[in-house]
Write a protein that holds these residues in place. Structure first.
Motif, PDB file in Angstrom:
ATOM      1  N   ASN A  43       0.805  -1.220   0.000  1.00 54.90           N
ATOM      2  CA  ASN A  43       0.000   0.000   0.000  1.00 54.90           C
ATOM      3  C   ASN A  43       0.840   1.272   0.000  1.00 54.90           C
ATOM      4  O   ASN A  43       0.290   2.369  -0.032  1.00 54.90           O
ATOM      5  CB  ASN A  43      -0.931   0.012   1.221  1.00 54.90           C
ATOM      6  CG  ASN A  43      -1.945  -1.098   1.164  1.00 54.90           C
ATOM      7  OD1 ASN A  43      -2.426  -1.456   0.096  1.00 54.90           O
ATOM      8  ND2 ASN A  43      -2.258  -1.672   2.312  1.00 54.90           N
ATOM      9  N   VAL A  44       2.142   1.134   0.059  1.00 52.84           N
ATOM     10  CA  VAL A  44       3.010   2.308   0.105  1.00 52.84           C
ATOM     11  C   VAL A  44       3.209   2.831  -1.315  1.00 52.84           C
ATOM     12  O   VAL A  44       3.643   2.097  -2.206  1.00 52.84           O
ATOM     13  CB  VAL A  44       4.375   1.970   0.736  1.00 52.84           C
ATOM     14  CG1 VAL A  44       5.293   3.187   0.706  1.00 52.84           C
ATOM     15  CG2 VAL A  44       4.187   1.459   2.154  1.00 52.84           C
ATOM     16  N   HIS A  45       2.866   4.100  -1.506  1.00 52.55           N
ATOM     17  CA  HIS A  45       3.005   4.745  -2.816  1.00 52.55           C
ATOM     18  C   HIS A  45       3.512   6.168  -2.615  1.00 52.55           C
ATOM     19  O   HIS A  45       3.322   6.761  -1.561  1.00 52.55           O
ATOM     20  CB  HIS A  45       1.668   4.774  -3.556  1.00 52.55           C
ATOM     21  CG  HIS A  45       1.120   3.419  -3.822  1.00 52.55           C
ATOM     22  ND1 HIS A  45       1.613   2.598  -4.802  1.00 52.55           N
ATOM     23  CD2 HIS A  45       0.130   2.721  -3.206  1.00 52.55           C
ATOM     24  CE1 HIS A  45       0.957   1.451  -4.783  1.00 52.55           C
ATOM     25  NE2 HIS A  45       0.045   1.507  -3.820  1.00 52.55           N
ATOM     26  N   LEU A  46       4.129   6.689  -3.647  1.00 52.07           N
ATOM     27  CA  LEU A  46       4.594   8.075  -3.631  1.00 52.07           C
ATOM     28  C   LEU A  46       4.018   8.795  -4.836  1.00 52.07           C
ATOM     29  O   LEU A  46       4.157   8.322  -5.971  1.00 52.07           O
ATOM     30  CB  LEU A  46       6.130   8.136  -3.675  1.00 52.07           C
ATOM     31  CG  LEU A  46       6.726   9.523  -3.894  1.00 52.07           C
ATOM     32  CD1 LEU A  46       6.414  10.448  -2.718  1.00 52.07           C
ATOM     33  CD2 LEU A  46       8.216   9.438  -4.129  1.00 52.07           C
ATOM     34  N   ASP A  47       3.398   9.917  -4.590  1.00 51.66           N
ATOM     35  CA  ASP A  47       2.929  10.810  -5.646  1.00 51.66           C
ATOM     36  C   ASP A  47       3.915  11.981  -5.670  1.00 51.66           C
ATOM     37  O   ASP A  47       3.899  12.816  -4.753  1.00 51.66           O
ATOM     38  CB  ASP A  47       1.513  11.288  -5.339  1.00 51.66           C
ATOM     39  CG  ASP A  47       0.987  12.303  -6.342  1.00 51.66           C
ATOM     40  OD1 ASP A  47       1.747  12.751  -7.228  1.00 51.66           O
ATOM     41  OD2 ASP A  47      -0.194  12.661  -6.223  1.00 51.66           O
TER      42      ASP A  47
END
Length: 184
Positions: A43-47
């Motif tokens: 679930n770890v994401h970077l925008d």
């Protein structure tokens, strides 16, 4: 993990960078992830645009000019984050010396810095960690910085699961400008 140096010769800059890199390893990163958090790694994401906005809001609250996302710095950040995952190490040198990485990325700047992090599962956590460290906060508030790149890399088979890299740089004003580095 940071130093500021005003250096006029490449050999002095390299020697100073190497000394700083060794000192960077002394900072204690967040605790290792447990098995529950490892499951949440997906679930770890970077925008990057959200990161740019958060960093610029912080800089604006301190009277500083905004940064713009830079494709070359973003690619450099991704290579560093990937290298940290591959080496399972929170390190400024695992992807090569900072100055070498800047040159390889084609970055020409009067001032540059790098913030790294590990074990942060959100942008807010990474920002809080960087703001809570005097050296990292100095990079976030680097007055001359005009551009940035940010990236993450993750693997459940590493000590921290997720590794962050933030690269900042100032535009070069003239070819004779001396490079100032921070975050080595």
């Amino acid at each position: 993990m940071t130093f500021r140096a005003f250096v006029r010769s490449r050999p002095a800059l390299i020697a100073l960078a190497m000394a700083s890199l060794l000192a960077a390893c002394a900072m204690e990163p967040p605790s290792p992830i447990d098995s529950r958090l490892a499951r949440e790694l997906g679930n770890v994401h970077l925008d990057p645009v959200a990161a740019e906005s958060a960093i610029n809001a912080y800089r604006s609250s301190r009277g500083l000019e905004p940064l713009r996302l830079d494709p070359a710095l973003t690619a450099m950040a991704q290579r560093q984050a990937d290298a940290m995952v591959a080496g399972d190490a929170l390190s400024h040198t695992v992807g090569g010396p900072f100055l070498t990485r800047l040159a390889a990325a084609g970055i020409v700047a009067t001032e540059a810095g790098e913030n790294l992090g590990a074990g942060y599962f959100t942008l807010d956590e990474a920002m809080a960690g960087w703001r809570g460290s005097a050296e990292h906060d100095a990079n976030l508030r680097m007055a001359g910085a005009t551009r940035m790149g940010v990236a993450i890399a993750k693997s459940p088979h590493t000590h921290y699961g997720v590794y962050w890299a933030l690269e900042l740089a100032a535009d070069q004003q003239r070819p004779s400008d001396a490079l100032r580095t921070s975050g080595l």
